[in-house]
Design an enzyme around this catalytic site. Structure first.
Site, short mmCIF file in Angstrom:
data_model
loop_
_atom_site.label_atom_id
_atom_site.label_comp_id
_atom_site.label_asym_id
_atom_site.label_seq_id
_atom_site.Cartn_x
_atom_site.Cartn_y
_atom_site.Cartn_z
N SER A 111 0.85 -1.19 0.00
CA SER A 111 0.00 0.00 0.00
C SER A 111 0.89 1.24 0.00
CB SER A 111 -0.89 0.02 1.25
OG SER A 111 -1.57 1.26 1.38
N TYR A 155 -1.64 -0.78 10.39
CA TYR A 155 -1.77 -1.03 8.95
C TYR A 155 -0.53 -0.57 8.17
CZ TYR A 155 -3.82 -1.20 4.27
OH TYR A 155 -4.07 -1.48 2.96
#
Length: 259
Positions: free
Chosen positions: A133, A147
């Site tokens: 990501s 995350y």
């Protein structure tokens, strides 16, 4: 291919099928996987095997590896895509959910690569695409505290494995999407918030992200971040002082926290 029933994973399945790959799809939702498999068979005439697994189970990677072997299948490509986030905050998220995040997005990709890569090296051909990501290239945020660090790990691990396997015929790439509006946002309850919080030009289509990831892996690039804006953000974050960078992005997840 993990997490293949929706979002970027679903788009990646279509891209690989379009290029002539037969597929093994895994994820938690058997019905959704079967629907996707039928679509891929009908549209691309791909051979698709569905093996439901929950990668939050520590035994799942080995079980998946053995199930594939029992069917006599050879894995020449591994796409680690499964993932989710929790934006309620570190202290307001159950430890079990954090443990599941770590297993699904960090431990499972490492274990699956370790299980399947030796066969790829032996055959002199393989592809490993790890869906990380843009968050892994950015400073930390409050709210979805684990995350970004998990995705940073996946980027670095992909780079290391890319270097280690260079010259073997096995390509390893980290795909780092930015804002891609998918079912991911439904799963963590932030679809309405993200749609309102960020302008439309910041969002990318999952199909385009998948095509960019596929092409980068075929070209044996260690990593790719789709989109000019996302690359600018990632590059800017690298050069800003930590205090300023944290001030800019640190409240991202808090803005998306469900009230």
């Amino acid at each position: 291919m993990t997490g293949a029933s929706a979002g970027i994973g679903s788009a990646l399945a279509s891209v690989y099928a379009l290029h002539g790959w037969d597929l093994v799809l895994t994820g938690r939702r058997q019905a959704a996987l079967q629907d996707r498999a039928e679509f891929l068979r009908d549209i691309y005439q791909a051979t698709v095997t569905v093996l439901p697994e929950d990668l939050a189970d520590p035994a799942a990677p080995r079980r998946l590896f053995e199930a594939i072997g029992a069917k006599g299948l050879t894995i020449d490509g591994l796409v680690n895509n499964a993932g989710f986030s929790r934006t309620a905050g570190f202290l307001d998220t159950e430890p079990e959910a954090h443990a599941a995040m770590i297993r699904v997005m960090l431990t499972a990709p490492v274990e699956l690569a370790r299980l399947f890569a030796p066969g790829m090296v032996e055959r002199g051909y393989g592809r490993i695409l790890n869906v990380a990501s843009l968050a892994g290239r950015m400073p930390a945020t409050g709210g979805d505290t684990l995350y970004g660090p998990i995705k940073s790990f996946l980027i670095k691990a992909s780079q290391g494995l890319h270097l280690e396997l260079r010259g073997t015929g096995v390509h390893v790439t980290a795909l780092c999407p930015g804002y891609t509006l998918t079912e991911f946002h439904d799963a963590n309850g932030t679809r309405a918030e993200v749609s309102a919080a960020y302008p439309g030009w910041m969002w990318m289509d999952a199909g385009r992200v998948a095509r960019i990831g596929y092409d980068a892996c075929e070209a044996n690039r260690p990593g790719v971040t789709p989109g000019v804006v996302n690359n600018l953000l990632g590059g800017l974050a690298k050069h800003l002082p930590d205090r300023l960078a944290l001030a800019m992005v640190g409240g991202h997840a808090k803005r998306l926290k469900r009230i």
